[in-house]
Design a protein around this motif. Structure first.
Motif, PDB file in Angstrom:
ATOM      1  N   THR A 253       5.664   7.218   1.172  1.00 23.70           N
ATOM      2  CA  THR A 253       6.350   7.201  -0.125  1.00 23.70           C
ATOM      3  C   THR A 253       7.854   6.992   0.035  1.00 23.70           C
ATOM      4  O   THR A 253       8.535   6.653  -0.931  1.00 23.70           O
ATOM      5  CB  THR A 253       6.111   8.517  -0.881  1.00 23.70           C
ATOM      6  OG1 THR A 253       6.567   9.611  -0.069  1.00 23.70           O
ATOM      7  CG2 THR A 253       4.631   8.698  -1.185  1.00 23.70           C
TER       8      THR A 253
ATOM      9  N   GLN B 286       8.847   3.470  -0.953  1.00 27.16           N
ATOM     10  CA  GLN B 286       8.664   3.262  -2.386  1.00 27.16           C
ATOM     11  C   GLN B 286       9.799   3.911  -3.185  1.00 27.16           C
ATOM     12  O   GLN B 286      10.374   3.294  -4.087  1.00 27.16           O
ATOM     13  CB  GLN B 286       7.308   3.816  -2.827  1.00 27.16           C
ATOM     14  CG  GLN B 286       6.961   3.463  -4.278  1.00 27.16           C
ATOM     15  CD  GLN B 286       5.531   3.856  -4.630  1.00 27.16           C
ATOM     16  OE1 GLN B 286       4.861   4.568  -3.885  1.00 27.16           O
ATOM     17  NE2 GLN B 286       5.057   3.377  -5.771  1.00 27.16           N
TER      18      GLN B 286
ATOM     19  N   ARG C  38       0.833  -1.207   0.000  1.00 27.44           N
ATOM     20  CA  ARG C  38       0.000   0.000   0.000  1.00 27.44           C
ATOM     21  C   ARG C  38       0.866   1.255   0.000  1.00 27.44           C
ATOM     22  O   ARG C  38       0.407   2.324  -0.360  1.00 27.44           O
ATOM     23  CB  ARG C  38      -0.915   0.009   1.228  1.00 27.44           C
ATOM     24  CG  ARG C  38      -2.052  -0.998   1.155  1.00 27.44           C
ATOM     25  CD  ARG C  38      -2.842  -1.023   2.448  1.00 27.44           C
ATOM     26  NE  ARG C  38      -2.035  -1.515   3.556  1.00 27.44           N
ATOM     27  CZ  ARG C  38      -2.435  -1.532   4.828  1.00 27.44           C
ATOM     28  NH1 ARG C  38      -3.621  -1.043   5.158  1.00 27.44           N
ATOM     29  NH2 ARG C  38      -1.658  -2.013   5.765  1.00 27.44           N
ATOM     30  N   PHE C  39       2.113   1.146   0.426  1.00 27.67           N
ATOM     31  CA  PHE C  39       3.058   2.270   0.467  1.00 27.67           C
ATOM     32  C   PHE C  39       2.410   3.501   1.099  1.00 27.67           C
ATOM     33  O   PHE C  39       2.305   4.570   0.482  1.00 27.67           O
ATOM     34  CB  PHE C  39       3.582   2.600  -0.936  1.00 27.67           C
ATOM     35  CG  PHE C  39       4.511   1.563  -1.503  1.00 27.67           C
ATOM     36  CD1 PHE C  39       5.743   1.325  -0.929  1.00 27.67           C
ATOM     37  CD2 PHE C  39       4.143   0.808  -2.619  1.00 27.67           C
ATOM     38  CE1 PHE C  39       6.605   0.355  -1.448  1.00 27.67           C
ATOM     39  CE2 PHE C  39       4.988  -0.160  -3.143  1.00 27.67           C
ATOM     40  CZ  PHE C  39       6.215  -0.388  -2.561  1.00 27.67           C
TER      41      PHE C  39
ATOM     42  N   THR D   8       7.970  -1.058  -8.390  1.00 28.26           N
ATOM     43  CA  THR D   8       6.972  -1.037  -7.321  1.00 28.26           C
ATOM     44  C   THR D   8       5.569  -0.954  -7.900  1.00 28.26           C
ATOM     45  O   THR D   8       5.344  -0.351  -8.946  1.00 28.26           O
ATOM     46  CB  THR D   8       7.186   0.143  -6.350  1.00 28.26           C
ATOM     47  OG1 THR D   8       7.018   1.379  -7.047  1.00 28.26           O
ATOM     48  CG2 THR D   8       8.569   0.082  -5.718  1.00 28.26           C
TER      49      THR D   8
ATOM     50  N   LYS E  27       1.684  -0.107  -6.271  1.00 26.73           N
ATOM     51  CA  LYS E  27       0.965   0.343  -5.088  1.00 26.73           C
ATOM     52  C   LYS E  27      -0.474  -0.150  -5.124  1.00 26.73           C
ATOM     53  O   LYS E  27      -1.175   0.018  -6.130  1.00 26.73           O
ATOM     54  CB  LYS E  27       0.992   1.873  -5.016  1.00 26.73           C
ATOM     55  CG  LYS E  27       0.324   2.451  -3.777  1.00 26.73           C
ATOM     56  CD  LYS E  27       0.500   3.958  -3.723  1.00 26.73           C
ATOM     57  CE  LYS E  27      -0.139   4.543  -2.457  1.00 26.73           C
ATOM     58  NZ  LYS E  27       0.080   6.006  -2.353  1.00 26.73           N
TER      59      LYS E  27
END
Length: 345
Positions: free
Chosen positions: A75, A78, A71-72, A88, A90
């Motif tokens: 940030t 990520q 879900r990051f 990546t 999300k």
């Protein structure tokens, strides 16, 4: 031992060490077919595990994608992963549409789950730890899957027992541990139904300088707080060693699923660790409680047969931890609750 510093002075130095691949892992990457996807990559272990996989691929001079899914909510993770060459994606792994839209990848590492704050939040706990695995094992039925579980599915065992083995009957205490057994059963079911090769990792407890059992103990000593020794003994493993073993365990995926305990070989005394850290910090240690005659302990003989023993030894981890905490370096701020005996986390 690999060329680690005497002490870690910065997080970048620590992150490098946690993600440094072994020669065994590099060799494995030359033999492993297919790309790698890591589900739940932004958790406590996922970032360093993903970076270790990527570094091993680069050292092996092979072409292989590493994809991290989360879900990051921050940030930061990520961006850090992307700068490390990791792709990546999300999204929410509880969203069936999102899961079914993920790319088909040959090698899957499932790290997602929840533990902290599970007492009083049982429906979400079961959704994360039991429902989600059902979605994943169906989506990736044609892949190899390494799935995280926990040694908490075992009962408390006598301190002279040598720890629980993979063949021992699970007797989880409390809803968190019960939901983790649910996770295992869903992966087992998918493995049997679809002939999916799976390894289920029962981990107890990965530690590094910002998080873990040793940090919990060192932090309390640093703050002049007492150490509860009721849970008198634990197993711990340096997270870099755990990352290496977990990545290499994909070679042993099978149907029916293989269960594998991963931890350090030592059954360590909480009181001994506390006194050792106290000496290193120049602090008087306050102990409270009486050691019980049972604890949550893991037998790692199968792991040692398949993957060898740990590279970083306990005395070094203790020394690193005391130095990091004593110098007020940043911590993740999440207690392990290793002292808990009633399963309420």
């Amino acid at each position: 031992m690999r060329d680690y510093p005497e002490y870690f002075t910065a997080e970048g130095e620590l992150e490098e060490a946690l993600s440094r691949p072994t020669s065994e892992l590099v060799k494995m990457m030359t033999m492993l077919d297919g790309d790698i996807i890591i589900l739940g990559v932004a958790g406590k272990m996922g970032v360093s595990l993903a970076r270790m996989a990527k570094r091993a691929i680069e050292e092996a001079k092979v072409k292989k994608r590493v994809i991290g899914v989360s879900r990051f909510t921050s940030t930061e993770h990520q961006l850090f992963l992307e700068k490390s060459g990791i792709e990546t994606i999300k999204g929410d792994l509880l969203d069936i549409g999102f899961v079914m839209g993920l790319p088909k990848v040959k090698n899957v590492f499932f790290l997602a789950g929840t533990k902290f704050g599970t007492d009083g939040n049982e429906p979400f706990t079961w959704a994360m730890n039991s429902h989600m695995p059902g979605l994943i094992v169906e989506k990736f039925k044609d892949s190899r899957i390494v799935a995280f579980s926990t040694g908490c599915v075992y009962p408390l065992t006598a301190i002279n027992s040598g720890g629980s083995k993979e063949s021992d009957r699970p007797e989880p205490i409390g809803e968190y541990a019960q939901s983790c057994l649910g996770r295992e059963r869903l992966f087992e079911y998918g493995s049997l139904k679809n002939k999916t090769p799976i390894t289920i990792i029962r981990l107890n407890y990965a530690v590094e300088m910002r998080y873990g059992v040793l940090v919990d103990i060192a932090t309390k000593i640093h703050r002049d707080e007492p150490i509860d020794v009721t849970m008198g003994y634990v197993n711990v493993i340096w997270q870099g060693d755990a990352n290496d073993m977990i990545l290499r365990s994909i070679l042993f995926c099978s149907s029916p699923a293989l269960f594998l305990n991963i931890s350090g070989p030592e059954q360590i005394s909480v009181a001994f660790v506390a006194k050792t850290i106290g000496t290193l910090l120049g602090k008087k240690v306050k102990l409270k409680g009486t050691e019980a005659d049972s604890a949550l302990l893991t037998n790692v003989s199968r792991c040692e047969e398949l993957l060898g023993t740990t590279k970083v030894k306990l005395d070094k981890i203790i020394s690193w931890t005391a130095n990091w905490v004593g110098n007020d370096k940043r911590l993740l701020g999440k207690a392990t609750h290793f002292e808990v005996r009633d399963g309420k986390y």
